[in-house]
Design a protein around this motif. Structure first.
Motif, PDB file in Angstrom:
ATOM      1  N   PHE A   7       0.848  -1.196   0.000  1.00 51.07           N
ATOM      2  CA  PHE A   7       0.000   0.000   0.000  1.00 51.07           C
ATOM      3  C   PHE A   7       0.881   1.243   0.000  1.00 51.07           C
ATOM      4  O   PHE A   7       1.839   1.323   0.773  1.00 51.07           O
ATOM      5  N   ARG A   8       0.562   2.178  -0.859  1.00 54.70           N
ATOM      6  CA  ARG A   8       1.314   3.442  -0.870  1.00 54.70           C
ATOM      7  C   ARG A   8       0.335   4.580  -1.079  1.00 54.70           C
ATOM      8  O   ARG A   8      -0.502   4.525  -1.978  1.00 54.70           O
ATOM      9  N   ASN A   9       0.501   5.595  -0.256  1.00 54.15           N
ATOM     10  CA  ASN A   9      -0.381   6.746  -0.372  1.00 54.15           C
ATOM     11  C   ASN A   9       0.109   7.656  -1.491  1.00 54.15           C
ATOM     12  O   ASN A   9       0.536   8.778  -1.246  1.00 54.15           O
ATOM     13  N   PHE A  28      -4.436   4.223 -15.067  1.00 57.79           N
ATOM     14  CA  PHE A  28      -5.103   2.928 -14.879  1.00 57.79           C
ATOM     15  C   PHE A  28      -4.360   2.117 -13.803  1.00 57.79           C
ATOM     16  O   PHE A  28      -4.219   2.600 -12.686  1.00 57.79           O
ATOM     17  N   LEU A  29      -3.847   0.940 -14.139  1.00 53.74           N
ATOM     18  CA  LEU A  29      -3.213   0.107 -13.107  1.00 53.74           C
ATOM     19  C   LEU A  29      -1.772   0.520 -12.828  1.00 53.74           C
ATOM     20  O   LEU A  29      -1.114  -0.067 -11.972  1.00 53.74           O
ATOM     21  N   PHE A  30      -1.270   1.531 -13.543  1.00 56.86           N
ATOM     22  CA  PHE A  30       0.163   1.832 -13.427  1.00 56.86           C
ATOM     23  C   PHE A  30       0.549   2.363 -12.044  1.00 56.86           C
ATOM     24  O   PHE A  30       1.478   1.873 -11.413  1.00 56.86           O
ATOM     25  N   GLU A  54      -3.154   0.612  -3.808  1.00 57.35           N
ATOM     26  CA  GLU A  54      -3.137  -0.752  -3.284  1.00 57.35           C
ATOM     27  C   GLU A  54      -2.758  -1.665  -4.430  1.00 57.35           C
ATOM     28  O   GLU A  54      -3.425  -1.637  -5.468  1.00 57.35           O
ATOM     29  N   PHE A  55      -1.680  -2.426  -4.289  1.00 58.75           N
ATOM     30  CA  PHE A  55      -1.241  -3.271  -5.400  1.00 58.75           C
ATOM     31  C   PHE A  55      -0.507  -4.494  -4.879  1.00 58.75           C
ATOM     32  O   PHE A  55      -0.127  -4.558  -3.709  1.00 58.75           O
ATOM     33  N   GLU A  56      -0.327  -5.463  -5.770  1.00 57.07           N
ATOM     34  CA  GLU A  56       0.421  -6.659  -5.391  1.00 57.07           C
ATOM     35  C   GLU A  56       1.833  -6.584  -5.950  1.00 57.07           C
ATOM     36  O   GLU A  56       2.045  -6.067  -7.048  1.00 57.07           O
ATOM     37  N   ALA A  78       8.954  -1.077 -14.814  1.00 57.78           N
ATOM     38  CA  ALA A  78       8.128  -2.271 -14.688  1.00 57.78           C
ATOM     39  C   ALA A  78       8.610  -3.125 -13.521  1.00 57.78           C
ATOM     40  O   ALA A  78       7.813  -3.749 -12.816  1.00 57.78           O
ATOM     41  N   TRP A  79       9.926  -3.118 -13.317  1.00 55.54           N
ATOM     42  CA  TRP A  79      10.546  -4.083 -12.415  1.00 55.54           C
ATOM     43  C   TRP A  79      11.830  -3.462 -11.877  1.00 55.54           C
ATOM     44  O   TRP A  79      12.435  -2.644 -12.559  1.00 55.54           O
ATOM     45  N   GLY A  80      12.256  -3.853 -10.695  1.00 56.48           N
ATOM     46  CA  GLY A  80      13.521  -3.335 -10.167  1.00 56.48           C
ATOM     47  C   GLY A  80      14.428  -4.470  -9.700  1.00 56.48           C
ATOM     48  O   GLY A  80      13.945  -5.450  -9.131  1.00 56.48           O
ATOM     49  N   SER A 124      12.220  -7.425  -8.012  1.00 54.51           N
ATOM     50  CA  SER A 124      10.899  -7.072  -7.499  1.00 54.51           C
ATOM     51  C   SER A 124      10.053  -6.353  -8.544  1.00 54.51           C
ATOM     52  O   SER A 124      10.526  -5.436  -9.209  1.00 54.51           O
ATOM     53  N   GLY A 125       8.809  -6.776  -8.654  1.00 53.79           N
ATOM     54  CA  GLY A 125       7.953  -6.093  -9.622  1.00 53.79           C
ATOM     55  C   GLY A 125       6.509  -6.070  -9.184  1.00 53.79           C
ATOM     56  O   GLY A 125       6.075  -6.854  -8.347  1.00 53.79           O
ATOM     57  N   GLY A 126       5.764  -5.170  -9.790  1.00 52.43           N
ATOM     58  CA  GLY A 126       4.342  -5.046  -9.483  1.00 52.43           C
ATOM     59  C   GLY A 126       3.527  -5.958 -10.389  1.00 52.43           C
ATOM     60  O   GLY A 126       3.795  -6.048 -11.583  1.00 52.43           O
TER      61      GLY A 126
END
Ligand code: ATP
Length: 456
Positions: free
Chosen positions: A200-202, A209-211, A215-217, A288-290, A328-330
């Motif tokens: 979760f990030r404020n 959109f989903l970018f 709240e994300f996985e 996209a990914w780190g 790590s990625g979303g």
């Protein structure tokens, strides 16, 4: 890409996602909640398929991996130790009239100003100097530091409630369990702990959109290695290349992916080395990914703050603090980029069709089964038999008897179903069906008894 095309592709995708049950606005009937999206029936399957693909490649295919599932709620102390209460911040500016909030770095970057080295004060000075305005044309206030962590309070009695946070990254759930995994599984270095879960990030300005959502996985691997330069370099390169290969496996075209190294000033407080995999979105190249070399930051800090030893004892009895390579990625971003990259409009039989050219392992529906006509019981019965057999084998199989066959093909193309099977009058005699391929639109006659092996 021209601007209207950009808007077009995103708009078309958002509309398709809603119309076909991939993604809905969170709490939509109450006007929606900004930066929050819900997954519909097909989106949930796509999401699951991406998770399965991640778990298979990063965890199950390898011997030295463990997977855990830690809690979302964590006490304040964890985030002090990890440095997030202090450093997990973005610079915020407010429109003085409307009070709408913006990222100061984004306002400056949109005006062509490089912000990597800038302090918050310098950002303010630059905004003043260039007389930058909000998108509504109003003046902007002084930038402030804004922490992205979401707070909550635990306990029944007001006044004695304990402050906790919804985790801002899933990483810390793994780090605080490092000792538990060591003691319960007795792994040898190098080894990895993977996890998929919500963060979760404020975010000051959620969007696209989903970018960028609140709240994300995330899907993450923390890989623990001996703390030497050689091991660091070796495993960093390994996970960097591995992550890129994984991302390509989402069916994303190679030319739309690239690596980008973080500038020194851009690096997170824990990072010794950091590269992103970026995707070429209609709104520019985006993270996209780190892949990060976290050094001993996490284990050292948790040892210090919790008083628990985070050391690993090697074969010779030496106590060492391992280093960590993180990849790590979303999940939501992976889904968005997969949908964007596989969204195709082509022409079949003189008609424009929309296709999601999803790779088979991700497609929410593996195969759809149609009776040629819905008012012929013998056809429906045979089609139901085929449907039941395929469903038992492949799970996500759809039955559709609505409208003409051409329309049914279009509906399946639009959700990315790789194969459609039609039961017609010849099927009753010959025990065969027509199998139609999404990508080539070619049709082939296949015996029902060979259908499962043919589709496998
Ligand atoms: P950004 O610079 O885009 O804010 P970040 O560098 O803060 O991202 P990390 O902390 O490295 O991101 O998080 C790892 C991954 O989690 C990112 O690569 C991204 O895929 C995903 N992620 C981060 N923030 C968000 C968000 N607000 N919405 C969706 N996904 C996100």
């Amino acid at each position: 890409m021209a601007n209207h095309e950009v808007e077009n592709k995103m708009e078309k995708l958002i509309s398709l996602a809603k119309r076909r049950g991939f993604v809905f606005q969170g709490s939509e009937i109450y006007g929606g909640l900004s930066g929050v999206w819900d997954l519909g029936p097909l989106g949930s399957i796509l999401n699951e398929n991406i998770k399965k693909y991640w778990t298979k490649k990063f965890v199950e295919d390898r011997e030295e991996m463990y997977k855990i599932s830690a809690s979302i709620l964590m006490p304040e102390k964890v985030w002090e130790a990890s440095g997030h209460t202090e450093s997990f911040t973005d610079p915020l500016v407010e429109d003085v009239e409307t009070k709408k909030r913006y990222r100061a770095d984004h306002v400056l970057e949109d005006a062509g100003v490089e912000t990597f080295n800038m302090s918050i004060e310098e950002m303010g000075e630059k905004i003043d100097e260039l007389e930058l305005k909000s998108p509504d044309g109003n003046a902007l206030g002084k930038p402030k530091v804004f922490n992205l962590l979401m707070e909550t309070y635990l306990g029944a009695v007001d006044g004695s409630k304990d402050k906790a946070y919804l985790r801002g990254e899933i990483t810390q759930g793994v780090q605080v369990n490092f000792k538990n995994v060591l003691d319960s599984m007795r792994p040898k270095l190098p080894f990895g702990i993977g996890q998929i879960g919500k963060a979760f990030r404020n975010e000051i300005v959620p969007g696209q959109f989903l970018f960028r959502v609140r709240e994300f996985e995330q899907m993450e691997l923390q890989y623990y290695i001996a703390p030497t330069k050689e091991e660091g370099e070796r495993w960093y390169e390994f996970w960097k290349a591995f992550s890129m290969e994984w991302y390509k496996g989402l069916g994303i075209k190679e030319e739309n992916l690239r690596f980008r190294q973080h500038e020194k000033d851009e690096m997170a407080h824990y990072a010794k080395e950091a590269w992103d995999i970026e995707y070429k979105t209609p709104f520019g190249w985006k993270e996209a990914w780190g892949i990060h070399h976290r050094g001993d930051w996490d284990l050292r800090r948790h040892q210090e703050y919790s008083g628990t030893s985070m050391q690993y004892i090697d074969g010779e009895g030496n106590k060492i603090t391992p280093h960590i390579i993180e990849t790590s990625g979303g999940l939501g971003r992976a889904m968005l980029f997969t949908l964007l990259d596989n969204y195709v409009e082509d022409e079949v039989d003189g008609n424009i069709r929309t296709v999601l050219a999803l790779p088979r392992h991700l497609a929410p529906v593996t195969v759809a089964v149609f009776p040629l006509l819905k008012n012929k019981p013998e056809l429906v019965e045979k089609a139901r038999e085929v449907f039941t057999a395929l469903k038992k084998e492949f799970g996500n199989v759809m039955f559709d008897d609505n409208g003409n066959i051409g329309k049914r093909y279009r509906r399946q193309d639009e959700i990315g179903t790789p194969y459609c099977v039609t039961v017609d009058f010849d099927s009753l005699e010959g025990n065969d069906v027509t199998v139609r391929n999404r990508d080539t639109a070619e049709q082939e006659r296949v015996k029902i008894e060979d259908l499962i092996s043919k589709l496998s």
